[in-house]
Design a protein around this motif. Sequence first.
Motif, PDB file in Angstrom:
ATOM      1  N   MET A   7       0.909  -1.268  -0.159  1.00  0.00           N
ATOM      2  CA  MET A   7      -0.021   0.036  -0.069  1.00  0.00           C
ATOM      3  C   MET A   7       0.981   1.207  -0.106  1.00  0.00           C
ATOM      4  SD  MET A   7      -3.150  -0.876   2.516  1.00  0.00           S
ATOM      5  CE  MET A   7      -1.995  -1.355   3.899  1.00  0.00           C
ATOM      6  N   SER A   8       0.753   2.294  -1.069  1.00  0.00           N
ATOM      7  CA  SER A   8       1.159   3.375  -1.190  1.00  0.00           C
ATOM      8  C   SER A   8       1.088   4.343   0.269  1.00  0.00           C
ATOM      9  CB  SER A   8       1.111   3.939  -2.359  1.00  0.00           C
ATOM     10  OG  SER A   8      -0.174   4.545  -2.392  1.00  0.00           O
ATOM     11  N   ASP A   9       1.957   5.444   0.491  1.00  0.00           N
ATOM     12  CA  ASP A   9       1.840   6.356   1.513  1.00  0.00           C
ATOM     13  C   ASP A   9       1.089   7.444   0.921  1.00  0.00           C
ATOM     14  OD1 ASP A   9       3.158   4.610   3.408  1.00  0.00           O
ATOM     15  OD2 ASP A   9       5.140   5.930   3.109  1.00  0.00           O
ATOM     16  N   TYR A  10       0.144   8.059   1.650  1.00  0.00           N
ATOM     17  CA  TYR A  10      -0.624   9.356   1.155  1.00  0.00           C
ATOM     18  C   TYR A  10      -1.344  10.013   2.298  1.00  0.00           C
ATOM     19  CZ  TYR A  10      -5.103   6.535   1.671  1.00  0.00           C
ATOM     20  OH  TYR A  10      -6.113   6.024   2.017  1.00  0.00           O
ATOM     21  N   LEU A  11      -1.609  11.372   1.794  1.00  0.00           N
ATOM     22  CA  LEU A  11      -2.180  12.042   3.042  1.00  0.00           C
ATOM     23  C   LEU A  11      -3.413  12.518   2.430  1.00  0.00           C
ATOM     24  CD1 LEU A  11      -0.165  14.711   5.097  1.00  0.00           C
ATOM     25  CD2 LEU A  11      -2.359  15.404   3.519  1.00  0.00           C
ATOM     26  N   VAL A  12      -4.192  12.643   3.672  1.00  0.00           N
ATOM     27  CA  VAL A  12      -5.891  13.358   3.087  1.00  0.00           C
ATOM     28  C   VAL A  12      -5.858  14.380   3.989  1.00  0.00           C
ATOM     29  CG1 VAL A  12      -8.272  12.794   3.442  1.00  0.00           C
ATOM     30  CG2 VAL A  12      -6.602  10.941   2.814  1.00  0.00           C
ATOM     31  N   ARG A  13      -6.387  15.442   3.366  1.00  0.00           N
ATOM     32  CA  ARG A  13      -6.787  16.798   3.969  1.00  0.00           C
ATOM     33  C   ARG A  13      -8.245  16.910   4.033  1.00  0.00           C
ATOM     34  NH1 ARG A  13      -6.805  22.403   2.071  1.00  0.00           N
ATOM     35  NH2 ARG A  13      -6.194  21.593  -0.143  1.00  0.00           N
ATOM     36  N   GLY A  14      -8.925  17.412   5.050  1.00  0.00           N
ATOM     37  CA  GLY A  14     -10.331  17.522   5.304  1.00  0.00           C
ATOM     38  C   GLY A  14     -10.491  18.765   6.237  1.00  0.00           C
ATOM     39  N   VAL A  15     -11.713  19.193   6.194  1.00  0.00           N
ATOM     40  CA  VAL A  15     -12.430  20.387   6.602  1.00  0.00           C
ATOM     41  C   VAL A  15     -13.825  20.096   7.069  1.00  0.00           C
ATOM     42  CG1 VAL A  15     -13.225  21.620   4.911  1.00  0.00           C
ATOM     43  CG2 VAL A  15     -12.688  22.866   6.809  1.00  0.00           C
ATOM     44  N   ALA A  16     -14.208  20.636   8.195  1.00  0.00           N
ATOM     45  CA  ALA A  16     -15.573  20.377   8.714  1.00  0.00           C
ATOM     46  C   ALA A  16     -16.518  21.406   8.018  1.00  0.00           C
ATOM     47  CB  ALA A  16     -15.625  20.960  10.151  1.00  0.00           C
ATOM     48  N   ALA A  17     -17.809  20.674   7.594  1.00  0.00           N
ATOM     49  CA  ALA A  17     -18.630  21.258   6.862  1.00  0.00           C
ATOM     50  C   ALA A  17     -19.142  22.460   7.282  1.00  0.00           C
ATOM     51  CB  ALA A  17     -19.793  20.324   6.660  1.00  0.00           C
ATOM     52  N   ASP A  18     -18.926  22.795   8.611  1.00  0.00           N
ATOM     53  CA  ASP A  18     -19.147  24.226   9.207  1.00  0.00           C
ATOM     54  C   ASP A  18     -17.823  24.988   9.333  1.00  0.00           C
ATOM     55  OD1 ASP A  18     -17.993  22.823  11.221  1.00  0.00           O
ATOM     56  OD2 ASP A  18     -19.621  23.204  12.598  1.00  0.00           O
ATOM     57  N   GLY A  19     -16.899  24.649   9.031  1.00  0.00           N
ATOM     58  CA  GLY A  19     -15.801  25.392   8.975  1.00  0.00           C
ATOM     59  C   GLY A  19     -15.129  25.544  10.427  1.00  0.00           C
ATOM     60  N   SER A  20     -15.462  24.516  11.383  1.00  0.00           N
ATOM     61  CA  SER A  20     -15.135  24.657  12.705  1.00  0.00           C
ATOM     62  C   SER A  20     -13.704  24.335  12.819  1.00  0.00           C
ATOM     63  CB  SER A  20     -16.079  24.156  13.525  1.00  0.00           C
ATOM     64  OG  SER A  20     -16.311  22.851  13.239  1.00  0.00           O
ATOM     65  N   PHE A  21     -13.262  23.273  11.982  1.00  0.00           N
ATOM     66  CA  PHE A  21     -11.879  22.479  12.107  1.00  0.00           C
ATOM     67  C   PHE A  21     -11.369  21.968  10.975  1.00  0.00           C
ATOM     68  CE2 PHE A  21     -14.903  19.155  12.989  1.00  0.00           C
ATOM     69  CZ  PHE A  21     -14.459  18.234  12.207  1.00  0.00           C
ATOM     70  N   ARG A  22     -10.119  21.713  10.848  1.00  0.00           N
ATOM     71  CA  ARG A  22      -9.465  21.315   9.738  1.00  0.00           C
ATOM     72  C   ARG A  22      -8.637  19.866  10.148  1.00  0.00           C
ATOM     73  NH1 ARG A  22      -5.753  26.511   8.607  1.00  0.00           N
ATOM     74  NH2 ARG A  22      -4.339  26.090  10.367  1.00  0.00           N
ATOM     75  N   ILE A  23      -8.570  19.115   9.162  1.00  0.00           N
ATOM     76  CA  ILE A  23      -7.856  17.945   9.712  1.00  0.00           C
ATOM     77  C   ILE A  23      -7.250  17.070   8.690  1.00  0.00           C
ATOM     78  CG2 ILE A  23     -10.003  16.348   9.263  1.00  0.00           C
ATOM     79  CD1 ILE A  23      -9.594  14.560  11.491  1.00  0.00           C
ATOM     80  N   PHE A  24      -5.980  16.465   9.032  1.00  0.00           N
ATOM     81  CA  PHE A  24      -5.139  15.832   8.175  1.00  0.00           C
ATOM     82  C   PHE A  24      -4.680  14.468   8.764  1.00  0.00           C
ATOM     83  CE2 PHE A  24      -4.459  20.320   8.626  1.00  0.00           C
ATOM     84  CZ  PHE A  24      -4.382  20.701   7.094  1.00  0.00           C
ATOM     85  N   ALA A  25      -4.751  13.376   7.988  1.00  0.00           N
ATOM     86  CA  ALA A  25      -4.247  12.155   8.448  1.00  0.00           C
ATOM     87  C   ALA A  25      -3.393  11.620   7.179  1.00  0.00           C
ATOM     88  CB  ALA A  25      -5.263  11.292   8.634  1.00  0.00           C
ATOM     89  N   ALA A  26      -2.241  10.797   7.738  1.00  0.00           N
ATOM     90  CA  ALA A  26      -1.385  10.385   6.605  1.00  0.00           C
ATOM     91  C   ALA A  26      -0.942   8.758   7.100  1.00  0.00           C
ATOM     92  CB  ALA A  26      -0.150  11.316   6.548  1.00  0.00           C
ATOM     93  N   ARG A  27      -0.599   8.097   5.991  1.00  0.00           N
ATOM     94  CA  ARG A  27      -0.069   6.829   6.112  1.00  0.00           C
ATOM     95  C   ARG A  27       1.385   6.896   5.534  1.00  0.00           C
ATOM     96  NH1 ARG A  27      -3.255   2.515   3.477  1.00  0.00           N
ATOM     97  NH2 ARG A  27      -2.234   3.186   1.557  1.00  0.00           N
ATOM     98  N   THR A  28       2.587   6.769   6.357  1.00  0.00           N
ATOM     99  CA  THR A  28       3.722   7.217   6.067  1.00  0.00           C
ATOM    100  C   THR A  28       4.694   5.825   6.260  1.00  0.00           C
ATOM    101  OG1 THR A  28       4.386   7.842   8.267  1.00  0.00           O
ATOM    102  CG2 THR A  28       3.484   9.318   6.662  1.00  0.00           C
ATOM    103  N   THR A  29       4.376   4.544   6.266  1.00  0.00           N
ATOM    104  CA  THR A  29       4.974   3.469   6.559  1.00  0.00           C
ATOM    105  C   THR A  29       6.209   3.407   5.790  1.00  0.00           C
ATOM    106  OG1 THR A  29       2.808   2.360   7.157  1.00  0.00           O
ATOM    107  CG2 THR A  29       4.789   0.878   6.872  1.00  0.00           C
ATOM    108  N   LYS A  30       6.060   3.253   4.166  1.00  0.00           N
ATOM    109  CA  LYS A  30       7.189   3.187   3.242  1.00  0.00           C
ATOM    110  C   LYS A  30       8.148   4.399   3.458  1.00  0.00           C
ATOM    111  CE  LYS A  30       4.905   0.073   0.185  1.00  0.00           C
ATOM    112  NZ  LYS A  30       4.256   0.070  -1.398  1.00  0.00           N
ATOM    113  N   THR A  31       7.443   5.586   3.566  1.00  0.00           N
ATOM    114  CA  THR A  31       8.358   6.680   3.714  1.00  0.00           C
ATOM    115  C   THR A  31       9.414   6.829   4.925  1.00  0.00           C
ATOM    116  OG1 THR A  31       6.734   8.090   2.673  1.00  0.00           O
ATOM    117  CG2 THR A  31       8.419   9.489   3.836  1.00  0.00           C
TER     118      THR A  31
END
Length: 300
Positions: free
Chosen positions: A1-25
């Motif tokens: 499985m490749s490494d990647y990062l996901v960027r998201g934001v709350a629908a109401d704009g109250s927070f932002r969130i990031f998650a990543a898998r970095t095993t190979k890196t």
Amino acid sequence: MSDYLVRGVAADGSFRIFAARTTKTVEEARVRHNCWPVAAAALGRTMTAGLLLGANLKGDDILTIRVLGDGPLGAIIVTANARGEVRGYVQEPQVHLPSTPEGKLPVGAAVGQGYLHITRDLGLREPFTGSVELVSGEIAEDIAHYLTTSEQTPSAVSLGVLVDTDNSVAAAGGLLLQLLPNTGEEVLNKLEQNLARLPHLSSLIKDGETPEDIIHRVTRGLEVKILETRPVCFCCQCSRERLEDLLVGIGKDEVASMLQEQGGAEISCHFCAEQYRFGREDLQKILERIERENKAGMEK
């Protein structure tokens, strides 16, 4: 499985969130630097943090994290950019300390007390650097403390690196949650409850959970929009040409000394451990280049 990062934001704009898998890196960094487990964990956490913070950069912006503790690992230096590329090294990669009573790698003890410095080079006249004292040396708590105190952005950070019995990296990844102005009490309570129930990140990744799965765990009961998915990787910008420029920069006397005493030079990149060999003919050409550039400078 490749490494990647996901960027998201709350629908109401109250927070932002990031998650990543970095095993190979992280595994590539471990192999390049021949890291023992505690160094692999410390470097891997810092590299993952660099990628999470780098997701907020734009264009050619560069972020540098320096963890300068007084523990046996010495300095940890990581740079990341807006393209999901990261590189880094730990000053003393072959360090062994006994596990904690809970059976965990003693990253905090290996890092020790000291300071965390984060520099953002946004292409302006001067890069911006913020600094805080290390609160634990465990990296995630230190990054969260920095973001909350130095950048006034309340943040939750989780970083995990699971090292296998053969010293390889079995799983690595991270999560960054940042509250934006005017976050409501109900949203805050829900996030706190979800974070409190979140298992160790490296365990989730080892079990096959994706960055999207982790985001959905943390935002359960709340609406979140995924804005971007990007690949991440270990990538160093070093090259033979850059190191040749470095040799030109140290001057004629130093290069001539290398040529006379050693008959060549071998230079290793701190960030990726790639080795570059310059033989007798190479150094002779560099000396000729120095002469030409010095002459051109005098004619001006």
